[in-house]
Design a protein around this motif. Structure first.
Motif, PDB file in Angstrom:
ATOM      1  N   ASP A  25      61.411  60.702 -20.956  1.00  0.00           N
ATOM      2  CA  ASP A  25      60.260  60.791 -21.855  1.00  0.00           C
ATOM      3  C   ASP A  25      59.572  62.149 -21.721  1.00  0.00           C
ATOM      4  O   ASP A  25      59.194  62.770 -22.727  1.00  0.00           O
ATOM      5  CB  ASP A  25      59.267  59.668 -21.549  1.00  0.00           C
ATOM      6  CG  ASP A  25      59.821  58.293 -21.889  1.00  0.00           C
ATOM      7  OD1 ASP A  25      60.754  58.222 -22.702  1.00  0.00           O
ATOM      8  OD2 ASP A  25      59.318  57.296 -21.338  1.00  0.00           O
ATOM      9  N   ILE A  26      59.394  62.601 -20.493  1.00  0.00           N
ATOM     10  CA  ILE A  26      58.765  63.915 -20.282  1.00  0.00           C
ATOM     11  C   ILE A  26      59.642  65.022 -20.861  1.00  0.00           C
ATOM     12  O   ILE A  26      59.147  65.949 -21.520  1.00  0.00           O
ATOM     13  CB  ILE A  26      58.517  64.145 -18.779  1.00  0.00           C
ATOM     14  CG1 ILE A  26      57.447  63.178 -18.271  1.00  0.00           C
ATOM     15  CG2 ILE A  26      58.090  65.591 -18.513  1.00  0.00           C
ATOM     16  CD1 ILE A  26      57.186  63.271 -16.782  1.00  0.00           C
ATOM     17  N   ALA A  27      60.960  64.928 -20.623  1.00  0.00           N
ATOM     18  CA  ALA A  27      61.877  65.942 -21.133  1.00  0.00           C
ATOM     19  C   ALA A  27      61.894  65.980 -22.661  1.00  0.00           C
ATOM     20  O   ALA A  27      62.153  67.024 -23.260  1.00  0.00           O
ATOM     21  CB  ALA A  27      63.286  65.675 -20.608  1.00  0.00           C
ATOM     22  N   THR A  28      61.618  64.855 -23.288  1.00  0.00           N
ATOM     23  CA  THR A  28      61.598  64.803 -24.758  1.00  0.00           C
ATOM     24  C   THR A  28      60.274  65.290 -25.323  1.00  0.00           C
ATOM     25  O   THR A  28      60.237  66.013 -26.335  1.00  0.00           O
ATOM     26  CB  THR A  28      61.855  63.358 -25.228  1.00  0.00           C
ATOM     27  OG1 THR A  28      63.112  62.910 -24.713  1.00  0.00           O
ATOM     28  CG2 THR A  28      61.887  63.278 -26.747  1.00  0.00           C
ATOM     29  N   LEU A  29      59.180  64.919 -24.678  1.00  0.00           N
ATOM     30  CA  LEU A  29      57.858  65.234 -25.224  1.00  0.00           C
ATOM     31  C   LEU A  29      57.412  66.672 -24.944  1.00  0.00           C
ATOM     32  O   LEU A  29      56.686  67.266 -25.759  1.00  0.00           O
ATOM     33  CB  LEU A  29      56.821  64.261 -24.656  1.00  0.00           C
ATOM     34  CG  LEU A  29      56.945  62.809 -25.114  1.00  0.00           C
ATOM     35  CD1 LEU A  29      55.950  61.927 -24.373  1.00  0.00           C
ATOM     36  CD2 LEU A  29      56.719  62.704 -26.619  1.00  0.00           C
ATOM     37  N   ALA A  30      57.816  67.232 -23.810  1.00  0.00           N
ATOM     38  CA  ALA A  30      57.338  68.572 -23.441  1.00  0.00           C
ATOM     39  C   ALA A  30      57.688  69.637 -24.501  1.00  0.00           C
ATOM     40  O   ALA A  30      56.814  70.423 -24.891  1.00  0.00           O
ATOM     41  CB  ALA A  30      57.880  68.967 -22.071  1.00  0.00           C
ATOM     42  N   PRO A  31      58.946  69.703 -24.999  1.00  0.00           N
ATOM     43  CA  PRO A  31      59.231  70.696 -26.041  1.00  0.00           C
ATOM     44  C   PRO A  31      58.444  70.454 -27.325  1.00  0.00           C
ATOM     45  O   PRO A  31      58.099  71.407 -28.040  1.00  0.00           O
ATOM     46  CB  PRO A  31      60.738  70.534 -26.288  1.00  0.00           C
ATOM     47  CG  PRO A  31      61.259  69.860 -25.077  1.00  0.00           C
ATOM     48  CD  PRO A  31      60.162  68.970 -24.605  1.00  0.00           C
ATOM     49  N   MET A  32      58.161  69.188 -27.625  1.00  0.00           N
ATOM     50  CA  MET A  32      57.397  68.893 -28.835  1.00  0.00           C
ATOM     51  C   MET A  32      55.959  69.378 -28.693  1.00  0.00           C
ATOM     52  O   MET A  32      55.370  69.899 -29.650  1.00  0.00           O
ATOM     53  CB  MET A  32      57.447  67.385 -29.108  1.00  0.00           C
ATOM     54  CG  MET A  32      58.848  66.856 -29.364  1.00  0.00           C
ATOM     55  SD  MET A  32      58.915  65.064 -29.608  1.00  0.00           S
ATOM     56  CE  MET A  32      58.035  64.914 -31.154  1.00  0.00           C
ATOM     57  N   VAL A  33      55.388  69.207 -27.486  1.00  0.00           N
ATOM     58  CA  VAL A  33      54.042  69.736 -27.244  1.00  0.00           C
ATOM     59  C   VAL A  33      54.064  71.255 -27.359  1.00  0.00           C
ATOM     60  O   VAL A  33      53.159  71.875 -27.942  1.00  0.00           O
ATOM     61  CB  VAL A  33      53.541  69.289 -25.860  1.00  0.00           C
ATOM     62  CG1 VAL A  33      52.214  69.977 -25.522  1.00  0.00           C
ATOM     63  CG2 VAL A  33      53.365  67.776 -25.816  1.00  0.00           C
TER      64      VAL A  33
END
Length: 224
Positions: free
Chosen positions: A131-139
């Motif tokens: 989840d962190i790996a997916t959300l960090a680039p989006m942020v």
């Protein structure tokens, strides 16, 4: 060609403090995600171990108690040493106590059901890193879009000052959050892959230990 001119004029000596200022409040979000990722990794290092999933004491002593047909002592041992393995054995012993006439097939289904639940808990928690790996680039991408909007908006409000150097500076500020987002996401994805494989090996160990112990329980129950 103009785009190349933009990046040719980017100041390569940007400090971390400047980058943090350019990124704005989204940098704090990325920092929180990185701290969460490190904390999760430390937690997995402590919990995703063979001795926390199938404790050595249980693997050593449970067969003795089960072969001796001493379910009370086996139950006490499982309660004293909580773990996924003890949860499966307790569920199996409870099924026999609540349904004394249960056959071997029903006992196996109870153990399999509890084992599946424990396996899902072991492997499912590794999704936190994904989840962190997916959300960090989006942020990070959100920060870049907002930064680009501000950069081009500032140029549009003052056409006379719309020089490539000024626009390049605005673009360099905008991409800071994307860079930091990737710096959070890439290690998170790598650790997710590592802990996912580690959890898979532990689940295999759990399945083997449970199969051995449940077979003893079923054979003893059939003899009664």
């Amino acid at each position: 060609m103009m785009l190349l001119a933009f990046f040719a004029n980017v100041d390569a000596q940007m400090t971390l403090a400047q980058a943090w200022e350019y990124g704005g409040w989204l940098m704090w979000v990325l920092l929180a995600m990185s701290v969460a990722g490190v904390s999760i990794c430390l937690y997995f290092l402590a919990t995703l171990r063979i001795d926390t999933v199938t404790p050595r004491r249980l693997r050593r002593d449970l067969p003795t108690y089960l072969v001796a047909d001493d379910p009370n002592e086996a139950r006490r041992l499982c309660e004293d040493k909580p773990s996924p393995l003890s949860s499966v054995i307790l569920a199996t012993l409870d099924a026999i106590r609540n349904a004394p006439r249960a056959n071997a097939e029903l006992i196996a289904k109870v153990a399999e059901s509890e084992g599946s639940r424990q396996a899902e808990q072991i492997q499912g928690q590794t999704q936190w890193l994904l989840d962190i790996a997916t959300l960090a680039p989006m942020v990070g991408l959100l920060g870049t879009v907002l930064g680009m909007f501000q950069a081009f908006g500032a140029v549009a409000s003052n056409v006379a000052a719309a020089k490539p150097t000024l626009l390049a500076e605005g673009v360099s500020k905008a991409i800071v959050t994307t860079i930091f987002g990737l710096l959070v996401a890439i290690p998170s994805m790598a650790f997710y892959a590592y802990f996912r494989r580690r959890a898979g090996r532990l689940v295999s160990e759990l399945e083997g230990a449970c199969a051995e112990l449940v077979a003893i329980i079923s054979s003893k129950h059939a003899q009664e």
